[in-house]
Design a protein around this motif. Sequence first.
Motif, PDB file in Angstrom:
ATOM      1  N   HIS A 134       0.802  -1.225   0.000  1.00 21.13           N
ATOM      2  CA  HIS A 134       0.000   0.000   0.000  1.00 21.13           C
ATOM      3  C   HIS A 134       0.837   1.278   0.000  1.00 21.13           C
ATOM      4  CE1 HIS A 134      -3.843  -2.054   0.652  1.00 21.13           C
ATOM      5  NE2 HIS A 134      -3.106  -2.917   1.326  1.00 21.13           N
ATOM      6  N   VAL A 135       2.152   1.155   0.127  1.00 18.74           N
ATOM      7  CA  VAL A 135       3.009   2.329   0.255  1.00 18.74           C
ATOM      8  C   VAL A 135       4.000   2.383  -0.903  1.00 18.74           C
ATOM      9  CG1 VAL A 135       4.787   3.464   1.662  1.00 18.74           C
ATOM     10  CG2 VAL A 135       2.825   2.368   2.774  1.00 18.74           C
ATOM     11  N   LYS A 136       4.090   3.537  -1.525  1.00 19.58           N
ATOM     12  CA  LYS A 136       5.092   3.810  -2.557  1.00 19.58           C
ATOM     13  C   LYS A 136       5.966   4.934  -2.017  1.00 19.58           C
ATOM     14  CE  LYS A 136       6.941   3.971  -6.715  1.00 19.58           C
ATOM     15  NZ  LYS A 136       7.860   2.976  -7.161  1.00 19.58           N
ATOM     16  N   LEU A 137       7.258   4.671  -1.935  1.00 16.26           N
ATOM     17  CA  LEU A 137       8.202   5.618  -1.360  1.00 16.26           C
ATOM     18  C   LEU A 137       9.130   6.140  -2.455  1.00 16.26           C
ATOM     19  CD1 LEU A 137       9.382   6.806   1.306  1.00 16.26           C
ATOM     20  CD2 LEU A 137      10.810   4.779   1.423  1.00 16.26           C
ATOM     21  N   ILE A 138       9.158   7.455  -2.611  1.00 14.65           N
ATOM     22  CA  ILE A 138      10.043   8.133  -3.555  1.00 14.65           C
ATOM     23  C   ILE A 138      11.017   8.955  -2.714  1.00 14.65           C
ATOM     24  CG2 ILE A 138      10.204   9.673  -5.565  1.00 14.65           C
ATOM     25  CD1 ILE A 138       8.331   7.322  -6.115  1.00 14.65           C
ATOM     26  N   ASN A 139      12.142   8.358  -2.352  1.00 21.17           N
ATOM     27  CA  ASN A 139      13.122   8.993  -1.465  1.00 21.17           C
ATOM     28  C   ASN A 139      14.162   9.721  -2.307  1.00 21.17           C
ATOM     29  OD1 ASN A 139      14.896   9.782   0.513  1.00 21.17           O
ATOM     30  ND2 ASN A 139      15.628   7.736   0.969  1.00 21.17           N
ATOM     31  N   GLN A 140      13.769  10.876  -2.838  1.00 25.86           N
ATOM     32  CA  GLN A 140      14.698  11.676  -3.629  1.00 25.86           C
ATOM     33  C   GLN A 140      14.195  13.104  -3.731  1.00 25.86           C
ATOM     34  OE1 GLN A 140      14.398   9.381  -7.271  1.00 25.86           O
ATOM     35  NE2 GLN A 140      13.097  10.937  -8.215  1.00 25.86           N
ATOM     36  N   PHE A 141      15.096  13.995  -4.032  1.00 29.62           N
ATOM     37  CA  PHE A 141      14.719  15.376  -4.298  1.00 29.62           C
ATOM     38  C   PHE A 141      13.843  15.393  -5.548  1.00 29.62           C
ATOM     39  CE2 PHE A 141      15.447  19.233  -6.781  1.00 29.62           C
ATOM     40  CZ  PHE A 141      15.009  20.186  -5.868  1.00 29.62           C
ATOM     41  N   VAL A 142      12.765  16.161  -5.503  1.00 26.86           N
ATOM     42  CA  VAL A 142      11.862  16.256  -6.645  1.00 26.86           C
ATOM     43  C   VAL A 142      11.964  17.666  -7.220  1.00 26.86           C
ATOM     44  CG1 VAL A 142       9.467  16.094  -7.419  1.00 26.86           C
ATOM     45  CG2 VAL A 142      10.296  14.554  -5.613  1.00 26.86           C
ATOM     46  N   PRO A 143      12.452  17.777  -8.459  1.00 25.42           N
ATOM     47  CA  PRO A 143      12.558  19.110  -9.072  1.00 25.42           C
ATOM     48  C   PRO A 143      11.179  19.720  -9.306  1.00 25.42           C
ATOM     49  CG  PRO A 143      13.565  17.416 -10.492  1.00 25.42           C
ATOM     50  CD  PRO A 143      12.947  16.727  -9.321  1.00 25.42           C
ATOM     51  N   ASN A 144      11.127  21.034  -9.326  1.00 26.18           N
ATOM     52  CA  ASN A 144       9.859  21.748  -9.512  1.00 26.18           C
ATOM     53  C   ASN A 144       9.065  21.226 -10.693  1.00 26.18           C
ATOM     54  OD1 ASN A 144      10.404  23.392  -7.345  1.00 26.18           O
ATOM     55  ND2 ASN A 144      11.222  25.052  -8.580  1.00 26.18           N
ATOM     56  N   GLU A 145       9.745  20.888 -11.783  1.00 31.40           N
ATOM     57  CA  GLU A 145       9.061  20.452 -12.998  1.00 31.40           C
ATOM     58  C   GLU A 145       8.332  19.129 -12.817  1.00 31.40           C
ATOM     59  OE1 GLU A 145      12.310  22.798 -13.037  1.00 31.40           O
ATOM     60  OE2 GLU A 145      12.781  20.670 -13.196  1.00 31.40           O
ATOM     61  N   GLU A 146       8.669  18.360 -11.784  1.00 36.20           N
ATOM     62  CA  GLU A 146       8.068  17.046 -11.584  1.00 36.20           C
ATOM     63  C   GLU A 146       7.067  17.004 -10.431  1.00 36.20           C
ATOM     64  OE1 GLU A 146      10.909  13.851 -11.489  1.00 36.20           O
ATOM     65  OE2 GLU A 146      12.192  14.853 -12.953  1.00 36.20           O
ATOM     66  N   VAL A 147       6.992  18.054  -9.664  1.00 37.07           N
ATOM     67  CA  VAL A 147       6.131  18.078  -8.480  1.00 37.07           C
ATOM     68  C   VAL A 147       4.677  17.793  -8.837  1.00 37.07           C
ATOM     69  CG1 VAL A 147       5.196  19.612  -6.704  1.00 37.07           C
ATOM     70  CG2 VAL A 147       7.645  19.546  -7.114  1.00 37.07           C
ATOM     71  N   GLY A 148       4.205  18.381  -9.916  1.00 37.26           N
ATOM     72  CA  GLY A 148       2.801  18.259 -10.297  1.00 37.26           C
ATOM     73  C   GLY A 148       2.333  16.847 -10.513  1.00 37.26           C
ATOM     74  N   LYS A 149       3.190  15.980 -11.017  1.00 39.22           N
ATOM     75  CA  LYS A 149       2.741  14.613 -11.278  1.00 39.22           C
ATOM     76  C   LYS A 149       2.378  13.874  -9.991  1.00 39.22           C
ATOM     77  CE  LYS A 149       7.214  12.250 -11.709  1.00 39.22           C
ATOM     78  NZ  LYS A 149       8.109  11.567 -12.633  1.00 39.22           N
ATOM     79  N   TYR A 150       3.009  14.220  -8.901  1.00 42.31           N
ATOM     80  CA  TYR A 150       2.693  13.563  -7.629  1.00 42.31           C
ATOM     81  C   TYR A 150       1.398  14.116  -7.029  1.00 42.31           C
ATOM     82  CZ  TYR A 150       7.344  11.678  -8.136  1.00 42.31           C
ATOM     83  OH  TYR A 150       8.446  11.036  -8.621  1.00 42.31           O
ATOM     84  N   TYR A 151       1.221  15.427  -7.101  1.00 41.72           N
ATOM     85  CA  TYR A 151      -0.014  16.013  -6.578  1.00 41.72           C
ATOM     86  C   TYR A 151      -1.216  15.601  -7.419  1.00 41.72           C
ATOM     87  CZ  TYR A 151       2.428  18.835  -3.164  1.00 41.72           C
ATOM     88  OH  TYR A 151       3.174  19.236  -2.091  1.00 41.72           O
ATOM     89  N   SER A 152      -1.018  15.432  -8.710  1.00 40.63           N
ATOM     90  CA  SER A 152      -2.149  15.120  -9.594  1.00 40.63           C
ATOM     91  C   SER A 152      -2.764  13.755  -9.303  1.00 40.63           C
ATOM     92  CB  SER A 152      -1.732  15.213 -11.063  1.00 40.63           C
ATOM     93  OG  SER A 152      -0.830  14.178 -11.390  1.00 40.63           O
ATOM     94  N   VAL A 153      -2.007  12.854  -8.701  1.00 38.79           N
ATOM     95  CA  VAL A 153      -2.559  11.529  -8.392  1.00 38.79           C
ATOM     96  C   VAL A 153      -3.080  11.441  -6.953  1.00 38.79           C
ATOM     97  CG1 VAL A 153      -1.154  10.349 -10.115  1.00 38.79           C
ATOM     98  CG2 VAL A 153      -0.314  10.525  -7.758  1.00 38.79           C
ATOM     99  N   ALA A 154      -2.920  12.500  -6.192  1.00 40.61           N
ATOM    100  CA  ALA A 154      -3.336  12.486  -4.782  1.00 40.61           C
ATOM    101  C   ALA A 154      -4.786  12.926  -4.625  1.00 40.61           C
ATOM    102  CB  ALA A 154      -2.428  13.403  -3.963  1.00 40.61           C
ATOM    103  N   ASP A 155      -5.524  12.196  -3.813  1.00 37.76           N
ATOM    104  CA  ASP A 155      -6.869  12.626  -3.432  1.00 37.76           C
ATOM    105  C   ASP A 155      -6.797  13.670  -2.328  1.00 37.76           C
ATOM    106  OD1 ASP A 155      -8.453  10.831  -5.091  1.00 37.76           O
ATOM    107  OD2 ASP A 155      -7.739   9.224  -3.787  1.00 37.76           O
TER     108      ASP A 155
END
Length: 169
Positions: free
Chosen positions: A49-70
Motif C-alpha cells: 500500500h506504500v510507494k516511497l520516492i526517497n529523492q529530491f523532486v525538481p519543480n518540474e516534476e512536483v505536479g505529477k505527484y499532486y495530480s494523483v493524490a486525493d
Amino acid sequence: KYKGLDILLRAFPGVIKDLPDAKLLIVGEFYDDPQSYLSLIDELNLKAHVKLINQFVPNEEVGKYYSVADVVVLPYRTGTQSGILNIAYGFERPVIVTNVGGLAESVEHESTGLVVEPDSPQAIHAGIKRFFEIRNTINFSENIRRKVQSNLFSNVAELFETIIRETKP
C-alpha cells in the motif's frame, strides 16, 4: 521526524481496513535515516500500500505527484507553516493537517481540508476516513480556489484599507 511520517504510517493499517484500495505515496528526500520508516512499513505489513520516492523532486516534476493524490496529509508534530500545504492548494488538493503551529490557521475545516489533533495515529486515521466520507459532498477544489484568491498579494492594499477604516476613531 518532526513531520510525523511515523504517525501517518501507524494510522495506515486502520485506513486500509476502511479503504482496502488505499495507497500512500511518500515523496521527497529524507532528512534523516529512512531505515526506521522502512522497518515500520515492514512491521505494519504496508508494503503493498506504500510507494516511497526517497529523492529530491525538481519543480518540474512536483505536479505529477499532486495530480494523483486525493488528499495531502501533513501529520506534523511541530511546525509554523508548510510549503507543502501551499503547493497542495496550488494544485487544488485538500489537506489533512495536525493542529500545530500555523498549519491549522491555513485550513478551513471541512472546506479546504481537515484539522486533526497532533501526535495521534487514531486522529490521522479518523481524519482520512472523514475526508473520504465527505469528499463527494464538499467542493474542496472550489473552496481552495476561493481561499487562494483571498490571499493573493494583490489584495494587500484592500486589506490595509479595511484595517484603517475599521480602526479610525
